[in-house]
Design a protein around this motif. Structure first.
Motif, PDB file in Angstrom:
ATOM      1  N   SER A 184      30.663  -7.206  -9.550  1.00 20.37           N
ATOM      2  CA  SER A 184      31.148  -8.306 -10.396  1.00 20.37           C
ATOM      3  C   SER A 184      32.287  -7.900 -11.317  1.00 20.37           C
ATOM      4  N   LYS A 185      32.580  -6.595 -11.396  1.00 22.69           N
ATOM      5  CA  LYS A 185      33.731  -6.175 -12.206  1.00 22.69           C
ATOM      6  C   LYS A 185      34.901  -5.795 -11.306  1.00 22.69           C
ATOM      7  N   SER A 186      34.762  -6.013  -9.991  1.00 27.93           N
ATOM      8  CA  SER A 186      35.724  -5.456  -9.047  1.00 27.93           C
ATOM      9  C   SER A 186      36.791  -6.466  -8.659  1.00 27.93           C
ATOM     10  N   LYS A 187      37.748  -5.991  -7.887  1.00 32.42           N
ATOM     11  CA  LYS A 187      38.862  -6.834  -7.437  1.00 32.42           C
ATOM     12  C   LYS A 187      38.376  -8.003  -6.582  1.00 32.42           C
ATOM     13  N   VAL A 233      39.557 -13.754 -25.573  1.00 36.83           N
ATOM     14  CA  VAL A 233      38.220 -14.047 -26.083  1.00 36.83           C
ATOM     15  C   VAL A 233      37.288 -13.768 -24.907  1.00 36.83           C
ATOM     16  N   ASP A 234      36.291 -12.943 -25.133  1.00 37.76           N
ATOM     17  CA  ASP A 234      35.443 -12.483 -24.029  1.00 37.76           C
ATOM     18  C   ASP A 234      34.251 -13.423 -23.837  1.00 37.76           C
ATOM     19  N   TYR A 235      34.268 -14.146 -22.727  1.00 43.52           N
ATOM     20  CA  TYR A 235      33.115 -15.000 -22.387  1.00 43.52           C
ATOM     21  C   TYR A 235      32.316 -14.420 -21.213  1.00 43.52           C
ATOM     22  N   ILE A 236      32.692 -13.214 -20.781  1.00 48.92           N
ATOM     23  CA  ILE A 236      31.854 -12.528 -19.784  1.00 48.92           C
ATOM     24  C   ILE A 236      30.912 -11.578 -20.526  1.00 48.92           C
ATOM     25  N   ASN A 237      31.471 -10.970 -21.576  1.00 47.98           N
ATOM     26  CA  ASN A 237      30.659 -10.104 -22.427  1.00 47.98           C
ATOM     27  C   ASN A 237      29.870  -9.084 -21.625  1.00 47.98           C
ATOM     28  N   SER A 238      30.640  -8.320 -20.823  1.00 46.04           N
ATOM     29  CA  SER A 238      30.056  -7.196 -20.084  1.00 46.04           C
ATOM     30  C   SER A 238      28.872  -7.661 -19.239  1.00 46.04           C
ATOM     31  N   LEU A 239      29.098  -8.757 -18.498  1.00 43.85           N
ATOM     32  CA  LEU A 239      28.087  -9.347 -17.613  1.00 43.85           C
ATOM     33  C   LEU A 239      26.824  -9.712 -18.411  1.00 43.85           C
ATOM     34  N   ALA A 240      27.069 -10.296 -19.578  1.00 41.78           N
ATOM     35  CA  ALA A 240      26.001 -10.806 -20.452  1.00 41.78           C
ATOM     36  C   ALA A 240      25.213  -9.707 -21.165  1.00 41.78           C
TER      37      ALA A 240
END
Ligand code: PLP
Length: 428
Positions: A26-29, A58-65
């Protein structure tokens, strides 16, 4: 216009040594359309992050919650620094293990005993192994996403490398559809060790659904496990089980438990958890103290300050504004907002022959360019202030009409400055 030159150069370099250039799908290309996306974040503070090109979001993923308080939360940071003064990992347990365990027992309704892991997958895999040992059965019923390990991921389309014999033990059922769980029990009589589900993700549980799952599981001699990897410490200080007032036998937590530090936890009744003395759930970094210090600071803050109320209030503003924009644009046939205010979802369906993947690509391209880091979810943190919420709503006010116009005109390719992203796999 944001440029992503440093991100793209680093991605090219990373791909030489790291498959996919990332440790996490989920953090990948695979998730970020090339040419219009950042690939590397340099730093974060509160609700904001900065990528390697200096672009601010503004971070709305927040490191995958995993971030519930905010990046570099001062209370968590000072607890971590104090812990580092004593060192990180020892040859015997440090008392902080017990302190965090006691705090969890105080907060979480089903928690009488506690064991820690690092990723959410450790806790869910531990829960399943424990349930199998306790019931002396092998099969499990699942609903949603529960982590990377064989027992679960074998049941998805990302099942490369998982033996068929393992895949055959995991059976899916459908959220809010008790008949689908009845079928699993009917097809595998006296074989199901556990039913595991998120108490909620996209959809609210229908009245009585969670109670019915519990009753059915127990009727058939199976344990009920709530996977609260995300819902725990977002929905309420005692997790979704407290909010919905249904107490499972076992529950797993991770993500926001330690505001970004690697810690997960398996909790449950003494009766079941006592068997953990025999079940092998044991690893070198179990009991690593910095993450436990971060967890204690996070949980104390959750008790002390209106964290949950803030996630709820700010998240509600987003859901309401977004619903209104969708309504005003007459787009509710293909644009949707769902989920709990602390963890809600904006989603798109195929429309007028345009794939939702193409629409999502347009969405990401335009949101990143407006300084919003999102993959479609609003993973709220205590740091999201009114200005952050207003920036998101303003971005939606601009981007949703673009998406709607593309659909009305039957083409999106003329608006994309990149190739569309492709499906990874869908579990929610
Ligand atoms: C509900 C749920 N369970 C389990 C996991 C697995 O957690 P981890 O990725 O930390 O192993 C996740 C991760 O997204 C999750 O959302």
């Amino acid at each position: 216009m944001y440029n992503y030159r440093n991100s793209e150069q680093l991605l090219e370099r990373a791909l030489k040594t790291i498959p996919l250039g990332s440790q996490t799908f989920s953090k990948s290309k695979t998730q970020y359309p090339h040419g219009v996306s950042p690939y590397f974040i340099q730093k974060g503070k509160g609700s904001r992050v900065w990528d390697v090109d200096g672009n601010e979001y503004v971070d709305y993923i927040n490191s995958l919650a995993a971030i519930t308080l905010g990046h570099q939360d001062p209370d968590v940071d000072s607890a971590v620094k104090a812990q580092i003064e004593e060192d990180v990992l020892f040859s015997l347990p440090h008392p902080i293990e017990m302190q965090v365990a006691e705090k969890l027992v105080e907060l979480v309704p089903c928690a009488e005993k506690v064991r820690f892991g690092k990723n959410g997958s450790d806790a869910t895999a531990g829960a399943i192994r424990l349930a199998r040992a306790f019931t002396k059965r092998d099969h499990v019923a699942v609903c949603g996403y529960h982590g990377w390990q064989d027992w679960y991921i074998g049941s998805t389309s990302r099942n490369l490398g998982i033996p068929e014999a393992v895949q055959d033990l995991t059976h899916k059922f459908i959220f809010n559809n008790i008949e689908s769980l009845e079928h699993v029990f009917a097809n595998h009589p006296k074989k199901i060790a556990a039913v595991i589900l998120e108490p909620m993700n996209i959809e609210e549980p229908h009245p009585g659904f969670l109670e019915a799952v519990k009753e059915l599981a127990h009727h058939h001699g199976a344990l009920l496990i709530f996977d609260e990897t995300i819902t725990g410490f977002r929905y309420s200080t005692g997790g979704a089980q407290q909010l919905f007032n249904v107490t499972p036998d076992l529950a797993t937590f991770g993500k926001g438990l330690a505001n970004g530090y690697p810690l997960s936890v398996l909790v449950g009744s003494s009766e079941v958890m006592s068997l953990m003395e025999e079940v092998f759930f044991s690893f070198t970094f179990g009991g690593e103290t910095v993450s436990l210090a971060a967890a204690l600071a996070t949980l104390n803050k959750l008790q002390r300050e209106p964290v949950i109320d803030t996630l709820q209030n700010q998240g509600t503003k987003i859901i309401q504004a977004l619903s209104n924009i969708i309504k005003d644009e007459c787009a509710s046939d293909f644009l949707h907002v769902s989920g709990h205010p602390s963890w809600s979802f904006f989603s798109m369906a195929d429309c007028q022959g345009i794939s939702h993947w193409n629409l999502k690509t347009l969405f990401l391209q335009e949101m990143f360019a407006r300084g919003i880091l999102t993959l479609g979810t609003h993973n709220m943190s205590y740091s999201h202030c009114d200005e952050d919420v207003n920036l998101l709503i303003k971005a939606y006010e601009e981007v949703i009409p673009l998406i709607v116009n593309a659909v009305r005109q039957g083409r999106v390719d003329n608006l994309l400055r990149c190739a569309p992203i492709e499906p990874l796999f869908k579990v929610r």
